[in-house]
Design an enzyme around this catalytic site. Structure first.
Site, PDB file in Angstrom:
ATOM      1  N   THR A 113      45.837  47.491  51.606  1.00  0.00           N
ATOM      2  CA  THR A 113      44.633  46.928  50.979  1.00  0.00           C
ATOM      3  C   THR A 113      44.371  47.526  49.585  1.00  0.00           C
ATOM      4  OG1 THR A 113      43.332  48.562  52.195  1.00  0.00           O
ATOM      5  CG2 THR A 113      43.506  46.374  53.177  1.00  0.00           C
ATOM      6  N   LYS A 150      47.295  51.233  55.393  1.00  0.00           N
ATOM      7  CA  LYS A 150      47.369  52.025  54.168  1.00  0.00           C
ATOM      8  C   LYS A 150      46.358  51.447  53.182  1.00  0.00           C
ATOM      9  CE  LYS A 150      49.652  52.116  50.403  1.00  0.00           C
ATOM     10  NZ  LYS A 150      48.487  52.620  49.646  1.00  0.00           N
ATOM     11  N   ASP A 179      47.741  38.046  50.157  1.00  0.00           N
ATOM     12  CA  ASP A 179      46.511  37.633  49.469  1.00  0.00           C
ATOM     13  C   ASP A 179      46.528  38.276  48.101  1.00  0.00           C
ATOM     14  OD1 ASP A 179      44.302  35.984  50.775  1.00  0.00           O
ATOM     15  OD2 ASP A 179      45.178  37.110  52.438  1.00  0.00           O
ATOM     16  N   GLY A 214      46.260  37.844  43.555  1.00  0.00           N
ATOM     17  CA  GLY A 214      45.189  37.684  42.568  1.00  0.00           C
ATOM     18  C   GLY A 214      44.922  36.236  42.183  1.00  0.00           C
ATOM     19  N   CYS A 243      39.059  39.065  42.950  1.00  0.00           N
ATOM     20  CA  CYS A 243      40.184  38.119  42.902  1.00  0.00           C
ATOM     21  C   CYS A 243      39.726  36.680  42.667  1.00  0.00           C
ATOM     22  CB  CYS A 243      41.013  38.224  44.173  1.00  0.00           C
ATOM     23  SG  CYS A 243      40.055  37.959  45.662  1.00  0.00           S
ATOM     24  N   GLU A 276      46.070  37.260  35.351  1.00  0.00           N
ATOM     25  CA  GLU A 276      44.776  37.710  35.882  1.00  0.00           C
ATOM     26  C   GLU A 276      44.323  38.900  35.043  1.00  0.00           C
ATOM     27  OE1 GLU A 276      44.883  40.107  39.541  1.00  0.00           O
ATOM     28  OE2 GLU A 276      43.251  38.857  40.274  1.00  0.00           O
TER      29      GLU A 276
HETATM   30  P1  NAD Z   1      47.698  46.895  43.923  1.00  0.00           P
HETATM   31  O1  NAD Z   1      48.640  45.779  44.172  1.00  0.00           O
HETATM   32  O2  NAD Z   1      47.948  47.814  42.805  1.00  0.00           O
HETATM   33  O3  NAD Z   1      47.559  47.830  45.213  1.00  0.00           O
HETATM   34  C1  NAD Z   1      47.222  47.294  46.483  1.00  0.00           C
HETATM   35  C2  NAD Z   1      47.773  48.206  47.577  1.00  0.00           C
HETATM   36  O4  NAD Z   1      49.205  48.150  47.553  1.00  0.00           O
HETATM   37  C3  NAD Z   1      47.385  49.669  47.410  1.00  0.00           C
HETATM   38  O5  NAD Z   1      47.086  50.176  48.698  1.00  0.00           O
HETATM   39  C4  NAD Z   1      48.664  50.281  46.848  1.00  0.00           C
HETATM   40  O6  NAD Z   1      48.810  51.653  47.115  1.00  0.00           O
HETATM   41  C5  NAD Z   1      49.724  49.482  47.594  1.00  0.00           C
HETATM   42  N1  NAD Z   1      51.064  49.476  46.985  1.00  0.00           N
HETATM   43  C6  NAD Z   1      51.386  49.651  45.671  1.00  0.00           C
HETATM   44  N2  NAD Z   1      52.722  49.502  45.507  1.00  0.00           N
HETATM   45  C7  NAD Z   1      53.259  49.255  46.729  1.00  0.00           C
HETATM   46  C8  NAD Z   1      54.573  48.990  47.205  1.00  0.00           C
HETATM   47  N3  NAD Z   1      55.629  48.979  46.392  1.00  0.00           N
HETATM   48  N4  NAD Z   1      54.735  48.739  48.529  1.00  0.00           N
HETATM   49  C9  NAD Z   1      53.687  48.717  49.362  1.00  0.00           C
HETATM   50  N5  NAD Z   1      52.406  48.970  48.976  1.00  0.00           N
HETATM   51  C10 NAD Z   1      52.195  49.220  47.664  1.00  0.00           C
HETATM   52  O7  NAD Z   1      46.254  46.204  43.793  1.00  0.00           O
HETATM   53  P2  NAD Z   1      44.887  46.869  43.329  1.00  0.00           P
HETATM   54  O8  NAD Z   1      44.971  47.183  41.873  1.00  0.00           O
HETATM   55  O9  NAD Z   1      44.470  47.923  44.295  1.00  0.00           O
HETATM   56  O10 NAD Z   1      43.905  45.618  43.565  1.00  0.00           O
HETATM   57  C11 NAD Z   1      43.704  44.613  42.652  1.00  0.00           C
HETATM   58  C12 NAD Z   1      44.518  43.376  42.980  1.00  0.00           C
HETATM   59  O11 NAD Z   1      44.243  42.903  44.284  1.00  0.00           O
HETATM   60  C13 NAD Z   1      44.154  42.231  42.049  1.00  0.00           C
HETATM   61  O12 NAD Z   1      45.311  41.569  41.633  1.00  0.00           O
HETATM   62  C14 NAD Z   1      43.307  41.324  42.927  1.00  0.00           C
HETATM   63  O13 NAD Z   1      43.251  39.985  42.532  1.00  0.00           O
HETATM   64  C15 NAD Z   1      43.965  41.500  44.251  1.00  0.00           C
HETATM   65  N6  NAD Z   1      43.043  41.103  45.313  1.00  0.00           N
HETATM   66  C16 NAD Z   1      43.304  39.971  46.032  1.00  0.00           C
HETATM   67  C17 NAD Z   1      42.403  39.570  47.012  1.00  0.00           C
HETATM   68  C18 NAD Z   1      42.640  38.358  47.867  1.00  0.00           C
HETATM   69  O14 NAD Z   1      42.075  38.306  48.956  1.00  0.00           O
HETATM   70  N7  NAD Z   1      43.424  37.396  47.438  1.00  0.00           N
HETATM   71  C19 NAD Z   1      41.259  40.323  47.248  1.00  0.00           C
HETATM   72  C20 NAD Z   1      41.040  41.458  46.485  1.00  0.00           C
HETATM   73  C21 NAD Z   1      41.946  41.850  45.524  1.00  0.00           C
END
Ligand code: NAD
Length: 469
Positions: free
Chosen positions: A145, A171, A243, A245, A277, A371
């Site tokens: 998440t 995680k 899910d 961006g 998002c 985004e």
């Molecule tokens: P992120 O992708 O940087 O991180 C999300 C999660 O992925 C974190 O827990 C991170 O530690 C983990 N992660 C990072 N690299 C990884 C890998 N290689 N393998 C597995 N896990 C890994 O996102 P963020 O910056 O925390 O959140 C913002 C993003 O989330 C935006 O793009 C937003 O649009 C999106 N988002 C989407 C929704 C939806 O429901 N569609 C909701 C909220 C946020």
């Protein structure tokens, strides 16, 4: 603030979680690293047996009780969200209430959605057969998440997974892990056997090790595109729910109630400092009302109060970090050098980036196509609804969209023509209710959240067929 001990495989070292508003220490949390994944999986395997054995009424009772407990401690949950994610207190309270609802919906799903009769006699030759399908757990689900809704997005994975009889290896974002940890503690207080949810804190390397583990049957991921792509490369043969961006468009037709459209778009553009998002990023305004809408929208933006997220009067708090705010600033500078006109905002004080409005943004630049995930909104003029729908659909991915109009035929034409997982009529793109199917169209998006839909993704049908012949 300290992390609950039994929940994570702990290393000696840990990470400091900092308040994005003032840099103060929210708490120190112990981390796991890729070498811990075997131990995490051993615990999660025990969790699968315990979860599968829980009768549906127990799963529902635990989820209902957890919903009650979150509600009782809602102010404490909201303050945790403010401290670690920088959301305003008013918005954090709303997220907490939504989490209560997500848990209640999950309890309902546990009792309701157990399978169906299969009409075997609908096929000639099968008249003597009779049976049904059940919804069986998948086993271990890895839930990954992001930071921006650090409580409710975790509930959207834990609730349906528990309702379906699974174990979860969670995680949460390492930037904002305490809301997730509090939720897991609350589920345990509500009677959830501990091994059903295993929490591991860490960054990309840990995430990669978890998603590539063979025993993980499904990865339920919410986060950015680049991470989604990285996960799909390392996950191997397992179910993926992504899910990702957005870059939400909202269409403003000249016949609409402009005051309502301005109010909706101001809220939709700057909610959670634009780290949302389904936040409104591009507002497409019909030429006949463009100047009127622009002036009112810029005035509405100027009234938005940015500052201390714990204060009741603040509308926009900090972004998750100073680096994130700097990235937004650079993207806006880039658009301005490419010809965009700045209408207001674009001031930064540490992690606080003031709500920013631009017009004439080049369509080949990243502000239009990608985004931004910041309090930045672009205005664009159009003549006909057909033009607006074409503009709305330009980016390669999409989550939600909106249209303001008093004309039903135009509203329905936009709903049919916009490629998005949801089209909100007379609302900004930023409306979501936790029971509705939620997810993206186009590049990379797969699966749907919204409790019933996630529950169905997190279970597998098993057919039982009796031959009476
Ligand atoms: P992120 O992708 O940087 O991180 C999300 C999660 O992925 C974190 O827990 C991170 O530690 C983990 N992660 C990072 N690299 C990884 C890998 N290689 N393998 C597995 N896990 C890994 O996102 P963020 O910056 O925390 O959140 C913002 C993003 O989330 C935006 O793009 C937003 O649009 C999106 N988002 C989407 C929704 C939806 O429901 N569609 C909701 C909220 C946020």
């Amino acid at each position: 603030m300290t992390a609950a001990k039994p929940l994570i495989a702990q290393r000696e070292d840990g990470i400091d979680v900092l308040n994005p508003y003032d840099g103060s220490l929210v708490g120190r949390v112990m981390v796991s690293d890729p070498d811990d994944v075997d131990a995490l999986l051993t615990r999660a395997r025990q969790g699968t047996a315990l979860s599968r054995a829980l009768p549906r009424h127990r799963r529902a009772a635990i989820l209902e009780k957890a919903a009650r407990l979150v509600d009782e401690q809602s102010e404490d949950f909201a303050r945790t969200i403010v401290r670690e994610a920088g959301k305003t207190i008013v918005q954090a309270r709303k997220e907490t209430l939504r989490c209560v609802n997500t848990l209640k919906l999950s309890a309902e799903e546990a009792k309701r959605n157990a399978g169906e009769i299969v009409p075997f006699d609908a096929y000639a030759g099968s008249e003597a057969r009779q049976g049904w399908f059940t919804r069986e757990p998948l086993g271990i689900i890895a839930a990954i998440t992001p930071y921006n809704d650090p409580l409710n997005l975790v509930a959207h994975k834990l609730g349906p997974a528990i309702a379906g009889g699974n174990a979860v290896l969670l995680k949460p974002s390492e930037l904002a892990p305490f809301s997730a940890l509090k939720l897991v503690e609350t589920l345990i207080k509500a009677g959830l056997p501990e091994a059903i949810v295993t929490v591991a804190i860490g960054g990309a390397e840990l995430g990669r090790a978890i998603v590539s583990a063979r025993d993980v049957r499904m990865v339920s991921f919410t986060g950015g595109f680049a991470t989604g792509e990285a996960i799909s490369r390392s996950a191997g043969l397992k179910k993926l729910a992504m899910d990702l961006g957005g870059n939400a468009p909202v269409i403003v037709m000249a016949d609409c109630n402009i005051g309502k459209a301005v109010e909706g778009c101001v809220s939709g553009g700057y909610w959670a400092a634009g780290q949302n998002c389904i936040g409104t990023q591009r507002i497409l305004v019909q030429a006949a009302c463009y100047d009127r809408f622009r002036d009112a929208f810029v005035a509405g933006t100027a009234r938005v109060v940015a500052g201390d997220p714990s204060s009741e009067g603040t509308d926009v708090g900090p972004m998750i970090s100073e680096a994130a705010a700097e990235r937004a600033e650079v993207a806006v500078d880039e658009a301005i050098s490419g010809g965009a006109r700045l209408l207001c905002g674009h001031q930064r004080k540490r992690a606080i980036y003031s709500p920013t409005v631009l017009e004439s943004v080049p369509h080949d630049g990243r502000l239009w196509r990608e985004e931004i995930f910041a309090p930045v909104v672009m205005l664009e003029r159009f003549e006909t609804l057909r033009d607006a729908i074409r503009l709305a659909n330009e980016p390669d991915y999409s989550l939600h969209a909106g249209i303001f109009t008093d004309n039903l035929a135009d509203a329905l034409e936009a709903a049919a023509g916009i490629e998005a997982g949801g089209v909100m009529i007379n609302d900004s793109s930023d409306y979501r209710f936790d029971a509705m199917p939620f997810g993206g169209f186009k590049h990379g998006s797969m699966g749907r959240e919204g409790v019933r839909f996630a529950y169905e993704d997190m279970t597998q049908p098993k057919v039982i067929c009796i031959n009476r012949a």
